[in-house]
Design a protein around this motif. Structure first.
Motif, PDB file in Angstrom:
ATOM      1  N   SER A 236      42.785  45.704  49.381  1.00  0.00           N
ATOM      2  CA  SER A 236      43.881  46.505  48.831  1.00  0.00           C
ATOM      3  C   SER A 236      44.964  46.814  49.865  1.00  0.00           C
ATOM      4  O   SER A 236      45.883  47.579  49.581  1.00  0.00           O
ATOM      5  CB  SER A 236      43.324  47.810  48.265  1.00  0.00           C
ATOM      6  OG  SER A 236      42.602  48.487  49.272  1.00  0.00           O
ATOM      7  N   GLY A 297      44.156  36.021  41.983  1.00  0.00           N
ATOM      8  CA  GLY A 297      43.072  36.761  41.329  1.00  0.00           C
ATOM      9  C   GLY A 297      42.675  38.002  42.122  1.00  0.00           C
ATOM     10  O   GLY A 297      43.432  38.506  42.950  1.00  0.00           O
ATOM     11  N   ALA A 298      41.463  38.459  41.843  1.00  0.00           N
ATOM     12  CA  ALA A 298      40.918  39.610  42.563  1.00  0.00           C
ATOM     13  C   ALA A 298      40.413  39.152  43.932  1.00  0.00           C
ATOM     14  O   ALA A 298      40.173  37.969  44.148  1.00  0.00           O
ATOM     15  CB  ALA A 298      39.776  40.207  41.763  1.00  0.00           C
ATOM     16  N   HIS A 299      40.246  40.106  44.855  1.00  0.00           N
ATOM     17  CA  HIS A 299      39.691  39.767  46.178  1.00  0.00           C
ATOM     18  C   HIS A 299      38.346  39.062  46.003  1.00  0.00           C
ATOM     19  O   HIS A 299      38.103  38.002  46.565  1.00  0.00           O
ATOM     20  CB  HIS A 299      39.541  41.051  46.999  1.00  0.00           C
ATOM     21  CG  HIS A 299      38.759  40.865  48.247  1.00  0.00           C
ATOM     22  ND1 HIS A 299      39.239  40.150  49.315  1.00  0.00           N
ATOM     23  CD2 HIS A 299      37.514  41.277  48.588  1.00  0.00           C
ATOM     24  CE1 HIS A 299      38.312  40.133  50.277  1.00  0.00           C
ATOM     25  NE2 HIS A 299      37.275  40.801  49.843  1.00  0.00           N
ATOM     26  N   THR A 300      37.477  39.692  45.244  1.00  0.00           N
ATOM     27  CA  THR A 300      36.232  39.058  44.787  1.00  0.00           C
ATOM     28  C   THR A 300      35.996  39.576  43.368  1.00  0.00           C
ATOM     29  O   THR A 300      36.756  40.421  42.881  1.00  0.00           O
ATOM     30  CB  THR A 300      34.989  39.446  45.635  1.00  0.00           C
ATOM     31  OG1 THR A 300      34.716  40.840  45.410  1.00  0.00           O
ATOM     32  CG2 THR A 300      35.165  39.187  47.106  1.00  0.00           C
ATOM     33  N   THR A 301      34.934  39.099  42.751  1.00  0.00           N
ATOM     34  CA  THR A 301      34.630  39.573  41.396  1.00  0.00           C
ATOM     35  C   THR A 301      34.237  41.050  41.389  1.00  0.00           C
ATOM     36  O   THR A 301      34.081  41.637  40.322  1.00  0.00           O
ATOM     37  CB  THR A 301      33.501  38.718  40.793  1.00  0.00           C
ATOM     38  OG1 THR A 301      32.513  38.512  41.802  1.00  0.00           O
ATOM     39  CG2 THR A 301      34.019  37.377  40.302  1.00  0.00           C
ATOM     40  N   ASP A 303      36.172  43.344  42.661  1.00  0.00           N
ATOM     41  CA  ASP A 303      37.422  44.052  42.940  1.00  0.00           C
ATOM     42  C   ASP A 303      38.276  44.123  41.673  1.00  0.00           C
ATOM     43  O   ASP A 303      38.204  43.250  40.809  1.00  0.00           O
ATOM     44  CB  ASP A 303      38.145  43.269  44.055  1.00  0.00           C
ATOM     45  CG  ASP A 303      39.572  43.720  44.278  1.00  0.00           C
ATOM     46  OD1 ASP A 303      39.797  44.938  44.372  1.00  0.00           O
ATOM     47  OD2 ASP A 303      40.463  42.850  44.354  1.00  0.00           O
ATOM     48  N   ASP A 304      39.106  45.169  41.585  1.00  0.00           N
ATOM     49  CA  ASP A 304      40.045  45.305  40.466  1.00  0.00           C
ATOM     50  C   ASP A 304      41.457  45.480  41.042  1.00  0.00           C
ATOM     51  O   ASP A 304      41.869  46.601  41.353  1.00  0.00           O
ATOM     52  CB  ASP A 304      39.661  46.520  39.611  1.00  0.00           C
ATOM     53  CG  ASP A 304      40.686  46.789  38.522  1.00  0.00           C
ATOM     54  OD1 ASP A 304      41.607  45.960  38.339  1.00  0.00           O
ATOM     55  OD2 ASP A 304      40.565  47.828  37.856  1.00  0.00           O
ATOM     56  N   PRO A 305      42.203  44.363  41.195  1.00  0.00           N
ATOM     57  CA  PRO A 305      43.515  44.458  41.867  1.00  0.00           C
ATOM     58  C   PRO A 305      44.546  45.252  41.077  1.00  0.00           C
ATOM     59  O   PRO A 305      45.557  45.671  41.650  1.00  0.00           O
ATOM     60  CB  PRO A 305      43.958  42.999  42.020  1.00  0.00           C
ATOM     61  CG  PRO A 305      43.155  42.222  41.045  1.00  0.00           C
ATOM     62  CD  PRO A 305      41.885  42.973  40.814  1.00  0.00           C
ATOM     63  N   SER A 306      44.319  45.479  39.780  1.00  0.00           N
ATOM     64  CA  SER A 306      45.314  46.243  38.999  1.00  0.00           C
ATOM     65  C   SER A 306      45.399  47.687  39.501  1.00  0.00           C
ATOM     66  O   SER A 306      46.338  48.400  39.198  1.00  0.00           O
ATOM     67  CB  SER A 306      44.963  46.212  37.516  1.00  0.00           C
ATOM     68  OG  SER A 306      43.803  46.982  37.283  1.00  0.00           O
TER      69      SER A 306
END
Ligand code: TPP
Length: 400
Positions: A236, A297-301, A303-306
């Protein structure tokens, strides 16, 4: 601690209490660049996408220092590699969502940076990856199921680095830059006509290991190419919280060249990496490439980049999609037609099906196997741990 009282004590207490609050504000970004006289340093003096040979519209742009002679066949091969890597990656995300994998770090958006660079390597060059280099792995002949075994947690390494000249994934941020530098020094001492390339992210440049690797590589003229995929985010943390200057400019301070390349332009990445590897192989020392790209996409599954980045930012990068860009060039130059793209899509589905079935068929290892490959040879400490673990497991059996 007991309060000692007295006027001086009372006077100092509020100031001490205020410090953590001020630090919290700074961490949250408040007060940055406002009248503290350092605002200019926080803006990057050199902006832009870097060296570019292919516009987002699919038009070639010549460059005097980094020419590309990629003809139709090579362009199609680059497209195929990127498309298949993207399909394997999408399958990794899906399999994790279905509970088949523990975790998956997606490469979505970074296909050109990875395929362009790995296709610049020669046989015998050695690769030190981080953990998101799936397209590089495939380019070095690693089976996608080996990647899946790692993220399913049924294998500690999953491929033989010697067989592929492709080291194991490294999760400790930045440490592989030191391994790569040491390896490169060894290669130079052996007189090998080869170079090392090491992959890391923008966040890794905040690690001491990376600065140490830069310095050692510089003073020893190590034949190593530092390949930084600047995908803008370290989980983040955005770029501006990681560096005051564009990352490729760091190299200058250590005494070796550094360039920024458009990381979504596979032709530019390939040409720049080729030149950097030639530079390293010819004994002129290290080279830093900052591939300016974006993690879609997300950093990893996990993670929630939103929660930390704007949808508008993601959209602006969608327009620079590396695959779409190459597709436009292929169509513009008449090097590929609908039939070609349909054939690649079919190959991608077949590969994804093989990966899916292979993952579902993977047997879980016996728990005691975790002691098997810690050291190449027998080790008394590990033997003791294995015995203790066996006794622990046996206790459950006795309890019934
Ligand atoms: C030494 C170390 N510190 C912290 C972490 C936790 N961590 C995992 S990924 C990550 C961010 C890495 O960002 P970047 O280097 O930009 O690579 P990216 O994931 O964006 O490809 C951090 C801090 C770690 N794995 N290792």
């Amino acid at each position: 601690m007991a309060a000692r009282g007295g006027r001086g004590q009372l006077h100092h207490e509020p100031a001490d209490r205020a410090r953590p609050r001020r630090q919290a504000r700074l961490l949250a970004g408040e007060g940055r660049g406002r009248g503290d006289g350092r605002a200019e340093h926080r803006r990057h003096p050199v902006s832009g996408d870097g060296i570019r040979l292919l516009t987002p519209d699919g038009e070639r742009v010549p460059h005097p220092d980094y020419p590309s002679d990629a003809g139709p066949e090579e362009l199609r091969a680059l497209y195929r590699d990127m498309a298949l890597a993207r399909r394997v990656d999408a399958e990794g995300v899906t399999l994790q969502r279905q509970g088949e994998l523990g975790l998956w770090p997606s490469l979505l958006g970074q296909e050109a940076a990875q395929v362009g660079s790995v296709r610049a390597l020669r046989e015998g060059d050695r690769v030190f990856p981080s953990y998101r280099e799936h397209a590089v792995a495939l380019g070095r002949g690693v089976d996608p199921l080996a990647l899946m075994r790692l993220f399913r947690g049924v294998d500690h390494g999953a491929w033989d680095p010697e067989a592929h000249d492709f080291h194991l994934y490294t999760l400790v941020i930045g440490s592989q830059t030191l391994h790569a530098t040491g390896y490169a020094c060894g290669m130079a001492k052996d007189g090998a006509d080869a170079a090392v390339i090491v992959y890391f992210g923008d966040g890794a440049t905040s690690q001491g290991d990376v600065s140490e690797a830069f310095n050692f590589a510089a003073v020893w003229d190590a034949p190593v190419v530092f390949f930084c995929q600047n995908n803008q985010w370290a989980i983040s943390e955005p770029n501006e919280r990681q560096t005051r200057v564009p990352l490729h400019q760091r190299a200058q301070g250590f005494g070796f060249p550094g360039v920024r390349v458009d990381g979504n332009d596979v032709l530019a990445v390939q040409a720049v990496t080729r030149a950097a590897l030639d530079h390293a192989r010819s004994g002129r020392g290290p080279f830093l490439i900052e591939a300016f790209t974006y993690r879609m996409g997300a950093h990893t599954t996990s993670d929630d980049p939103s929660r930390y980045r704007d949808a508008a930012e993601v959209e602006s990068w969608r327009a620079k999609d590396p695959l779409l860009r190459l597709e436009r060039l292929l169509r513009r130059e008449g090097a590929a037609d609908d039939a070609f793209f349909a054939e690649v899509a079919v190959a991608g589905e077949a590969l994804a099906a093989r990966v899916r079935e292979g993952v579902r068929a993977m047997a879980s290892p016996a728990p005691e196997e975790m002691f098997d490959h810690v050291y190449a040879e027998a080790h008394t400490g590990v033997d003791r741990e294995r015995a203790a673990f066996a006794a622990y497991q046996a206790a459950f059996a006795e309890e019934g």
